[in-house]
Design a protein around this motif. Structure first.
Motif, mmCIF file in Angstrom:
data_model
loop_
_atom_site.group_PDB
_atom_site.id
_atom_site.type_symbol
_atom_site.label_atom_id
_atom_site.label_comp_id
_atom_site.label_asym_id
_atom_site.label_seq_id
_atom_site.Cartn_x
_atom_site.Cartn_y
_atom_site.Cartn_z
ATOM 1 N N GLU A 43 0.830 -1.200 0.000
ATOM 2 C CA GLU A 43 0.000 0.000 0.000
ATOM 3 C C GLU A 43 0.868 1.256 0.000
ATOM 4 O OE1 GLU A 43 -3.519 0.058 2.592
ATOM 5 O OE2 GLU A 43 -2.794 -1.859 3.328
ATOM 6 N N LYS A 44 0.366 2.288 -0.650
ATOM 7 C CA LYS A 44 1.067 3.571 -0.661
ATOM 8 C C LYS A 44 0.592 4.378 0.540
ATOM 9 C CE LYS A 44 2.055 7.595 -3.546
ATOM 10 N NZ LYS A 44 1.796 8.264 -4.846
ATOM 11 N N LEU A 45 1.494 4.586 1.512
ATOM 12 C CA LEU A 45 1.128 5.253 2.752
ATOM 13 C C LEU A 45 1.896 6.565 2.882
ATOM 14 C CD1 LEU A 45 1.268 2.126 5.096
ATOM 15 C CD2 LEU A 45 -0.750 3.159 4.065
ATOM 16 N N ASN A 46 1.169 7.630 3.226
ATOM 17 C CA ASN A 46 1.779 8.944 3.434
ATOM 18 C C ASN A 46 1.964 9.150 4.930
ATOM 19 O OD1 ASN A 46 2.752 11.508 3.067
ATOM 20 N ND2 ASN A 46 0.720 12.442 2.794
ATOM 21 N N LEU A 47 3.099 8.723 5.445
ATOM 22 C CA LEU A 47 3.350 8.744 6.885
ATOM 23 C C LEU A 47 4.600 9.558 7.179
ATOM 24 C CD1 LEU A 47 2.722 4.964 7.620
ATOM 25 C CD2 LEU A 47 1.137 6.840 8.006
ATOM 26 N N THR A 48 4.495 10.453 8.173
ATOM 27 C CA THR A 48 5.649 11.230 8.623
ATOM 28 C C THR A 48 5.709 11.207 10.139
ATOM 29 O OG1 THR A 48 4.326 13.266 8.603
ATOM 30 C CG2 THR A 48 5.615 12.759 6.614
ATOM 31 N N LEU A 49 6.853 11.506 10.657
ATOM 32 C CA LEU A 49 7.049 11.510 12.097
ATOM 33 C C LEU A 49 6.182 12.588 12.749
ATOM 34 C CD1 LEU A 49 8.702 10.257 14.401
ATOM 35 C CD2 LEU A 49 10.423 12.029 14.022
ATOM 36 N N PHE A 50 5.532 12.209 13.862
ATOM 37 C CA PHE A 50 4.674 13.094 14.662
ATOM 38 C C PHE A 50 3.398 13.526 13.929
ATOM 39 C CE2 PHE A 50 8.997 14.270 16.381
ATOM 40 C CZ PHE A 50 8.908 13.394 17.452
ATOM 41 N N SER A 51 3.064 12.814 12.834
ATOM 42 C CA SER A 51 1.780 13.070 12.191
ATOM 43 C C SER A 51 0.734 12.115 12.777
ATOM 44 C CB SER A 51 1.888 12.865 10.674
ATOM 45 O OG SER A 51 2.210 11.513 10.378
ATOM 46 N N VAL A 52 -0.516 12.344 12.402
ATOM 47 C CA VAL A 52 -1.606 11.494 12.905
ATOM 48 C C VAL A 52 -1.976 10.486 11.825
ATOM 49 C CG1 VAL A 52 -3.993 11.461 13.722
ATOM 50 C CG2 VAL A 52 -2.470 13.331 14.389
ATOM 51 N N ALA A 53 -2.039 9.206 12.214
ATOM 52 C CA ALA A 53 -2.338 8.135 11.259
ATOM 53 C C ALA A 53 -3.770 8.266 10.761
ATOM 54 C CB ALA A 53 -2.123 6.780 11.906
ATOM 55 N N GLU A 54 -3.917 8.208 9.442
ATOM 56 C CA GLU A 54 -5.246 8.321 8.844
ATOM 57 C C GLU A 54 -5.976 6.989 8.822
ATOM 58 O OE1 GLU A 54 -4.653 9.925 4.996
ATOM 59 O OE2 GLU A 54 -3.975 11.891 5.717
ATOM 60 N N GLN A 55 -5.266 5.897 9.039
ATOM 61 C CA GLN A 55 -5.885 4.576 9.043
ATOM 62 C C GLN A 55 -5.082 3.646 9.938
ATOM 63 O OE1 GLN A 55 -4.846 4.034 4.700
ATOM 64 N NE2 GLN A 55 -4.442 1.971 5.417
ATOM 65 N N THR A 56 -5.733 2.542 10.304
ATOM 66 C CA THR A 56 -5.035 1.529 11.094
ATOM 67 C C THR A 56 -4.093 0.744 10.189
ATOM 68 O OG1 THR A 56 -6.880 1.334 12.637
ATOM 69 C CG2 THR A 56 -5.323 -0.504 12.542
ATOM 70 N N ILE A 57 -2.855 0.619 10.618
ATOM 71 C CA ILE A 57 -1.829 -0.047 9.808
ATOM 72 C C ILE A 57 -1.351 -1.280 10.562
ATOM 73 C CG2 ILE A 57 0.429 0.180 8.713
ATOM 74 C CD1 ILE A 57 -0.076 3.220 8.641
ATOM 75 N N ARG A 58 -1.333 -2.411 9.845
ATOM 76 C CA ARG A 58 -0.872 -3.664 10.413
ATOM 77 C C ARG A 58 0.434 -4.083 9.757
ATOM 78 N NH1 ARG A 58 -5.153 -6.492 13.033
ATOM 79 N NH2 ARG A 58 -7.155 -5.454 12.785
ATOM 80 N N SER A 59 1.179 -4.893 10.453
ATOM 81 C CA SER A 59 2.450 -5.378 9.914
ATOM 82 C C SER A 59 2.182 -6.417 8.822
ATOM 83 C CB SER A 59 3.303 -6.009 11.014
ATOM 84 O OG SER A 59 4.454 -6.609 10.469
#
Length: 728
Positions: A43-59
């Motif tokens: 999946e293409k995820l837009n994640l940065t440090l100290f941001s708020v997750a827009e969805q639940t992410i599993r390993s």
């Protein structure tokens, strides 16, 4: 349907060419890759440090968190206390040292005593006028150097002279008592651990023990001084043992793992440094640039196709390779497409929708239409593909539970159809598959030790039933299309053709009843003989029912139908009779083709006489003085190509020969059977089929046993005897 058959026939012919065969495998691979692409694509995820997750992410995978593992091991190592070892030999050494000091004092006293005795003797000699005058007794100052000479420099340096003086001034008995008291006190104190910061306290304990003894004041002070000198540190830091305990503590810490499917960050949660590190470790952050999942999928598809290619190239009969390959490909691709369509429902939060997949459908179709081994192979392939397609929306994961479920369901379908391939049994097999599905689901749920509600258990029950019944319904529905399209003669098709209500069988029964009875008798003989040598007994039985269908064109010209009528061959020339008799094989094949019966049945009708000689009419022509060639009085053939055709031809001749006898004995039956088989061999009628001499011996034995059961001797009752007398 005929157009479809022609198209499939063209495709089968193309598969004879290696290029088109490889093209088919490549096409299957492309379909599989396209179907499973979205299930392995990160999946293409837009994640940065100290941001708020827009969805639940599993390993997406299970991996070890080395940083956390190392941190926990370091903490465990730091919690291990330093190990201190008590040196017990120090107690023995210090006791021996103090005992040696007391012993040295005694030795000095002994030496002085010996000198005094010598001096005393000398004094007595002087009294007689012959010796020297006696010397004075040595003082403590004189004894001290003698004592120090017996001791080491370290001892004499650490212990003050007044202590030695007190020892030298003490009598022998008191010295012995002082020695025992001092050694006992030292033993008592030094048998306990004495670390470096507790040495002074240990010396005070020893001083307390000796303070209240009965020794004189000077001796008591000397004993205390010696005891304090003897008490030393006996507990020391052990770096080796400490390091061993720390290493053991590290080893006791299990590796910290991030499990597949484990939640790394929940929707709305702040991505801290630790969460960001775990996301990076799980490969979620740089997943867009990763080609590993696609490479893995390509490798898996390649292994699957190579195994499939090997099976069809090495393990499939040459005459069935193209048909079986095309048939397997269609069923496999159809099953994969159904599986993909069902998996798409997972996006609507139906996580366990995969349990409704009709897993046994493809396995049962392959089992019925091709063989059991290929059905097992397909089941395994479908189980692996299912574990990827039903990965619960977690890209790159493998759903082992659904894979096990599909595997067990498919194998159950194969098992329940092993010996019962009738259409009426497919639905029963589907119900049994449903039962197996339910047991497998419940066992997997129990193994996971999860908590499920009654509604969830109801869903799994319904899913198991739907899967099994859908497998049976789809199998029943698709089977006729595959059979018709590929011209496959399945067991169920043979059973349908054996129905007495079939138009051709009714035609034989009504127009040529004698031929019908003869065909049934031959069917009994041929079926038992075929089964004895491993041939298809059911095909032989059904083939016998239709093998003489050509006789319905002129039924009265065949002896089994000439009941109470004159034999028309008596009025015909041998050439004409020969033509009529020979025509029944070609007429029968033509009629069967007209009614679109399977090729195997047509071949039996055409080949059951091979190119045998019509001996009766040939010899009749000779007797009538006609010019007759052997070739003109032979059936046109072809000769038998299969075991079934060869055995049916033998059984046909045997049944006619034995039926023509009034009361055949067992010996006569065996002679007829073996003569007919011998004639067929010598005439070369069995040269084009793969039947062996050993199998022919088994066929002969089986035919004899069956005929003996049919034509066994019967008891003649009195009424029958009277009728025979009256008729005579």
């Amino acid at each position: 349907m005929e157009k479809l058959q022609r198209q499939l026939a063209k495709i089968r012919n193309l598969l004879d060419v290696t290029f088109f065969k490889v093209l088919l495998f490549v096409s299957i691979g492309i379909i599989l890759f396209a179907v499973m692409y979205s299930n392995v694509k990160p999946e293409k995820l837009n994640l940065t440090l100290f941001s708020v997750a827009e969805q639940t992410i599993r390993s997406p995978i299970t991996l070890e968190d080395r940083a956390n593992t190392e941190r926990k091991r370091t903490e465990a190592s730091e919690q291990v206390q330093d190990v201190y070892t008590m040196k017990k030999e120090y107690t023995e050494n210090r006791v021996d040292l103090i005992s040696s000091i007391f012993d040295s004092v005694s030795e000095v006293e002994e030496e002085i005593k010996m000198e005094q005795d010598q001096l005393q003797k000398q004094a007595q000699t002087n009294a007689d006028g012959t010796g020297t005058a006696p010397a004075t007794a040595p003082t403590v100052a004189d004894k001290l150097p003698m004592l120090k000479d017996k001791l080491t420099e370290n001892v004499t340096k650490d212990i003050p002279d007044p202590v030695f003086n007190s020892l030298l001034q003490t009598g022998k008995d008191e010295l012995s008592i002082a020695k025992d008291l001092t050694v006992t006190a030292i033993n008592h104190v030094m048998n306990e651990r004495i670390p470096a910061d507790q040495v002074e306290n240990a010396k005070k304990r020893l001083e307390e023990e000796l303070k209240y003894t009965s020794l004189s004041a000077n001796m008591k002070d000397a004993a205390i001084a010696l005891g304090r000198y003897a008490v030393v540190q006996n507990e020391f830091y052990d770096p080796v043992a400490t390091e061993e305990l720390r290493e053991q503590a590290k080893e006791d810490i299990e590796p910290v793992k991030i499990l597949q499917g484990q939640i790394l960050v929940e929707e709305g949660q702040l991505i801290s440094r630790e969460i960001f590190r775990q996301l990076e470790l799980a490969g979620v952050l740089d997943s867009d640039n990763s080609i590993k999942p696609f490479a893995g999928l390509v490798l898996f598809i390649s292994i699957l196709l190579l195994a499939l290619y090997y099976y069809f190239n090495e393990k499939t009969p040459e005459d069935k390779k193209q048909t079986n390959l095309l048939l397997f490909s269609l069923i496999f691709v159809l099953s994969i497409i159904i599986m993909k369509l069902i998996s798409l429902l997972q996006m609507y939060e139906y996580a366990d929708i995969g349990y409704v997949f009709p897993a046994a459908m493809g396995a049962m179709l392959i089992k019925i239409l091709i063989d059991e081994r290929l059905a097992i192979f397909m089941t395994i392939a479908m189980a692996v593909c299912g574990s990827i397609l039903f990965n619960e929306g977690i890209t790159g994961t493998i759903h082992m539970t659904i894979g096990i479920y599909i595997l067990c369901s498919g194998l159950a379908g194969i098992l329940f159809l092993s010996k019962q391939n009738q259409r009426s049994k497919i639905l029963q097999a589907g119900l049994l598959v449903s039962a197996v599905n339910l047991v497998v689901i419940v066992s997997l749920l129990f193994l996971q030790n999860g908590q499920y509600s009654g509604l969830e258990y109801s869903f799994y029950l319904i899913a198991a039933l739907v899967s099994g019944i859908a497998s049976a319904v789809l199998t029943i529905g698709l089977l006729p299309f595959f059979e018709a399209g590929f011209g496959i003669l399945s067991t169920m098709k043979l059973i349908e053709l054996s129905n007495p209500n079939h138009p051709l069988l009714r035609k034989i029964l009504t127009e040529a009843p004698g031929t019908y009875h003869h065909s049934v008798m031959v069917a009994n003989l041929a079926e038992s003989a075929c089964e004895a040598v491993g041939a298809n007994g059911l095909l032989a039985r059904v083939g016998c029912y239709y093998h003489d269908i050509g006789k319905t064109k002129r039924p009265q010209f065949f002896i089994e139908n000439q009941l109470n009528i004159e034999n028309p061959h008596d009025r015909l020339p041998p050439q004409t009779s020969k033509n009529i008799i020979i025509a029944h094989a070609t007429d029968g094949a033509e009629a069967l083709r007209k009614h679109r019966l399977p090729r195997e049945i047509v071949d039996i009708a055409e080949q059951h006489h091979g190119t045998t000689l019509l001996k009766y009419f040939y010899h009749k022509a000779k007797q009538n003085g006609l010019e007759a060639k052997v070739e003109d009085y032979r059936y046109p053939g072809p000769k038998a190509k299969t075991k079934e055709s060869a055995i049916i031809g033998i059984a046909d001749s045997v049944e006619a020969a034995v039926r023509s006898m009034s009361h055949p004995t067992n010996e006569q039956i065996e002679e007829i059977v073996r003569n007919i088989i011998s004639d067929r061999l010598q005439d070369g009628q069995l040269n084009e089929c793969d039947i062996t001499l050993k199998e022919l011996e088994i066929v002969a034995h089986t035919l004899c046993e069956t005929l003996k059961g049919i034509f066994h001797s019967r008891i003649e009752y009195p009424e029958m005897m009277k009728q025979k007398v009256n008729q005579a």
